[in-house]
Scaffold this active site. Structure first.
Site, PDB file in Angstrom:
ATOM      1  N   GLY A  69       0.750  -1.030  -0.019  1.00 50.51           N
ATOM      2  CA  GLY A  69      -0.068   0.048   0.108  1.00 50.51           C
ATOM      3  C   GLY A  69       0.851   1.377  -0.200  1.00 50.51           C
ATOM      4  N   LYS A 109      -3.409  -5.049   9.004  1.00 54.68           N
ATOM      5  CA  LYS A 109      -4.521  -5.867   9.294  1.00 54.68           C
ATOM      6  C   LYS A 109      -4.509  -5.896  10.532  1.00 54.68           C
ATOM      7  CE  LYS A 109      -2.420  -8.671   5.389  1.00 54.68           C
ATOM      8  NZ  LYS A 109      -1.383  -9.552   5.256  1.00 54.68           N
ATOM      9  N   ARG A 168       8.024 -14.891   3.052  1.00 53.84           N
ATOM     10  CA  ARG A 168       8.130 -14.727   4.157  1.00 53.84           C
ATOM     11  C   ARG A 168       7.050 -15.690   5.208  1.00 53.84           C
ATOM     12  NH1 ARG A 168       5.873  -9.616   4.070  1.00 53.84           N
ATOM     13  NH2 ARG A 168       4.197  -9.511   4.959  1.00 53.84           N
ATOM     14  N   VAL A 215       2.614 -12.693   9.712  1.00 54.69           N
ATOM     15  CA  VAL A 215       1.785 -12.789  11.018  1.00 54.69           C
ATOM     16  C   VAL A 215       0.819 -13.463  11.342  1.00 54.69           C
ATOM     17  CG1 VAL A 215       0.673 -10.988  12.526  1.00 54.69           C
ATOM     18  CG2 VAL A 215       2.672 -10.235  11.275  1.00 54.69           C
ATOM     19  N   ARG A 245      -5.207  -9.206  15.982  1.00 54.26           N
ATOM     20  CA  ARG A 245      -4.104  -8.666  16.525  1.00 54.26           C
ATOM     21  C   ARG A 245      -4.168  -7.721  17.451  1.00 54.26           C
ATOM     22  NH1 ARG A 245      -0.319  -7.593  11.117  1.00 54.26           N
ATOM     23  NH2 ARG A 245      -1.257  -9.343  10.119  1.00 54.26           N
TER      24      ARG A 245
HETATM   25  C1  MV4 Z   1      -5.287  -2.044  -5.392  1.00 56.01           C
HETATM   26  C2  MV4 Z   1      -6.588  -1.727  -4.950  1.00 56.01           C
HETATM   27  C3  MV4 Z   1      -7.589  -1.720  -6.109  1.00 56.01           C
HETATM   28  N1  MV4 Z   1      -7.195  -1.833  -7.242  1.00 56.01           N
HETATM   29  N2  MV4 Z   1      -4.916  -2.233  -6.854  1.00 56.01           N
HETATM   30  C4  MV4 Z   1      -3.393  -1.844  -1.064  1.00 56.01           C
HETATM   31  C5  MV4 Z   1      -2.286  -2.977  -0.711  1.00 56.01           C
HETATM   32  C6  MV4 Z   1      -1.338  -2.903  -1.788  1.00 56.01           C
HETATM   33  N3  MV4 Z   1      -0.736  -4.261  -1.539  1.00 56.01           N
HETATM   34  C7  MV4 Z   1      -2.436  -3.023  -2.997  1.00 56.01           C
HETATM   35  N4  MV4 Z   1      -3.604  -2.368  -2.554  1.00 56.01           N
HETATM   36  C8  MV4 Z   1      -4.652  -2.134  -3.319  1.00 56.01           C
HETATM   37  N5  MV4 Z   1      -4.418  -2.351  -4.588  1.00 56.01           N
HETATM   38  C9  MV4 Z   1      -5.860  -2.065  -7.633  1.00 56.01           C
HETATM   39  N6  MV4 Z   1      -5.524  -2.306  -9.011  1.00 56.01           N
HETATM   40  C10 MV4 Z   1      -6.937  -1.650  -3.751  1.00 56.01           C
HETATM   41  C11 MV4 Z   1      -5.738  -1.822  -2.669  1.00 56.01           C
HETATM   42  C12 MV4 Z   1      -6.273  -1.498  -1.443  1.00 56.01           C
HETATM   43  C13 MV4 Z   1      -6.237  -2.528  -0.541  1.00 56.01           C
HETATM   44  C14 MV4 Z   1      -5.914  -3.887  -0.898  1.00 56.01           C
HETATM   45  C15 MV4 Z   1      -6.011  -5.099   0.162  1.00 56.01           C
HETATM   46  C16 MV4 Z   1      -6.275  -4.619   1.383  1.00 56.01           C
HETATM   47  C17 MV4 Z   1      -6.820  -3.442   1.732  1.00 56.01           C
HETATM   48  C18 MV4 Z   1      -6.839  -2.221   0.790  1.00 56.01           C
HETATM   49  C19 MV4 Z   1      -7.037  -1.046   1.174  1.00 56.01           C
HETATM   50  C20 MV4 Z   1      -6.971  -0.150   0.312  1.00 56.01           C
HETATM   51  C21 MV4 Z   1      -6.533  -0.552  -1.085  1.00 56.01           C
END
Ligand code: MV4
Length: 488
Positions: free
Chosen positions: A165, A237, A292, A295, A338
């Site tokens: 993120g 998380k 890895r 958690v 958590r």
């Molecule tokens: C995204 C998305 C929506 N569309 N990608 C947040 C963490 C990072 N690993 C990628 N993330 C996101 N990518 C696309 N194309 C929304 C998120 C996202 C999110 C993803 C998983 C868990 C929580 C989140 C909270 C906000 C945004």
């Protein structure tokens, strides 16, 4: 191969690894900073070495001090836990060159998955569905427009070296894309020393579902189903559960097979997690791979009746891991909370200090992974998670009931914790109904963006604001923030 393991970590995960080593007949070495003299991992390991002052850069992140500690104690392997050096390919390489086994995947596998574009490319080649977007890096604003026109707005700009993120920007139209492109690139250069960006179509209201995988050095690959990690605040998380109320047996099989195809493609070694975004129609798309132990691994251990940390170490020992995929089934519903030392009423501000008293819940189906005790002083230098409360029951409904009672029974005095917040979630009808996605905290509990007028322009100590964010004030969405936090 090795009979002594140095644990390059602290807290509950260090204890978790020490216990696994003991059961495997392996000796253990704890390393600790001056802030951790009274920590339990130091007490419970067979040997311990002080490696430096409290700041992680001078202790838990310092290659030389850790390698030296392994050499003086004659430890043949290093377990990195999570965070710190767990996904540092250079460190894994240094271990290798010193003749020390790094308990984890090979350096090139860590490096490849750390490059989000390379990882995505690889998954695509393995036949894993990926989020529609740019084919690799978007070099110029012009290229970004072309891709956005092809996949449709809204789109999201992500840093190639980012992840978790960090450094993402949502663009609703071309004007916004134009404004964001250079900003995002500059931010990425500052935060990750790499200005490269890639672009994806936004998945609306996604579920965060990750698949646990395991590969050994004999060509065996297994998956252990999913963990639903959609309950997050600012990419941290708070609650994880398996099975996910959103995933049925058929989707689990499909996602599991996709994850195994990805793992097989790189000949993946050890435990790993493939993160997917799942849209409202249950289409799933590869997002990132974590190389890895995570958690939240205990919920998989409880539901599937396995020991992932022992398996991880066995893989490093060169052992063959013999499961039959068709027998790897969730036998329980398991949920984790958590418990963080944070002040929920003050924007979840970390609240280190002395634990005056602690009472933890118990009974059948209750597991607590922690490394704190009454009288323990939580140092301010590390992350704020003080315990993981994990329950299992035959059904999700029973697990929720058990968790609610456990939260009532969990008493911590001296510091504030996230327990009251967890109680709220576990009594919310939408959570109970399994009706939630990654927007839950923001849109249903309205806490993700808890900035009050007094909070404006202020951030927790651990996050940084770029100049442009300061310019924009704190009205910008969470997705647009860059932080330097690197905890799970
Ligand atoms: C995204 C998305 C929506 N569309 N990608 C947040 C963490 C990072 N690993 C990628 N993330 C996101 N990518 C696309 N194309 C929304 C998120 C996202 C999110 C993803 C998983 C868990 C929580 C989140 C909270 C906000 C945004």
């Amino acid at each position: 191969m090795f009979n002594k393991v140095l644990i390059a970590n602290r807290g509950e995960i260090a204890l978790r690894v020490i216990r696994a080593c003991r059961e495997l007949g392996l000796k253990t070495v704890a390393v600790y900073s001056e802030a951790d003299r009274d920590a339990l991992h130091v007490r419970f390991a067979d040997e311990d070495v002080c490696i430096g002052p409290p700041p992680p850069g001078e202790s838990y992140l310092d290659f030389k001090r850790i390698i030296s500690a392994a050499e003086v104690t004659n430890a043949g392997a290093i377990h990195p836990g999570y965070g710190f050096l767990a996904e540092n390919a250079d460190f894994a390489e240094v271990c290798e060159s010193c003749g020390i086994v790094f308990i984890g995947p090979r350096p090139d596998q860590i490096r490849q998955m750390g490059d989000k574009v390379a990882a995505k490319d690889l998954m695509k080649k393995a036949g894993v569905p990926v989020i529609p977007g740019s084919d690799g890096v978007v070099a110029t604003f012009g290229d970004a427009i072309d891709v956005a026109d092809r996949v449709g707005y809204p789109v999201i700009l992500k840093a190639v070296a980012g992840g978790g993120g960090k450094g993402m920007r949502i663009c609703r139209d071309e004007a916004e894309l134009e404004r964001s492109f250079h900003i995002a690139s500059t931010e990425a250069a500052n935060a990750f020393s790499n200005p490269d960006l890639y672009l994806e179509k936004v998945v609306v209201n996604p579920h965060h579902i990750e698949i646990q995988i395991l590969g050994d050095s004999h060509g065996n690959f297994y998956h252990f189903g999913e963990r639903d990690c959609s309950i997050q605040r600012r990419h941290q998380k708070l609650i994880e559960e398996t099975p996910s109320p959103f995933i049925n047996e058929e989707i689990r099989r499909q996602m599991g097979q996709a994850a195994i195809r990805g793992a097989r493609m790189v000949n993946y070694l050890g435990v790993g997690t493939i993160e997917f975004l799942v849209d409202e129609n249950r289409n799933f798309y590869f997002m990132e791979m974590n190389t890895r132990i995570q958690v939240e691994h205990p919920i998989t251990e409880e539901a599937y009746e396995v020991d992932l940390v022992k398996d991880q170490i066995r893989v490093a020992l060169g052992e063959k891991i013999e499961y039959h995929q068709e027998n790897i089934k969730p036998r329980w519903a398991s949920i984790e909370c958590r418990v963080n030392a944070e002040d929920v009423t003050n924007n979840f501000r970390p609240a280190p200090g002395k634990i005056e008293a602690i009472h933890t819940p118990g009974g059948p189906g209750v597991r607590i992974d922690k490394a704190v005790y009454a009288g323990y002083f939580i140092p301010p230098y590390y992350d704020s998670m003080i315990a993981k409360l994990i329950v299992k029951a035959r059904t999700r409904r029973e697990a929720i009931t058990k968790m609610s009672h456990c939260l009532d029974e969990f008493i911590v005095e001296g510091i504030p914790t996230t327990i009251p917040f967890h109680k709220e979630i576990f009594s919310h009808p939408d959570f109970i109904a399994g009706n939630y996605n990654t927007s839950f905290l923001e849109t249903t509990l309205k806490v993700a963006e808890a900035a009050t007028p007094a909070e404006k322009g202020k951030e927790t100590e651990m996050s940084i604001k770029t100049d442009i964010e300061k310019e924009q004030g704190s009205d910008i969405s969470e997705e647009n923030k860059v932080t330097i936090e690197d905890k799970e």
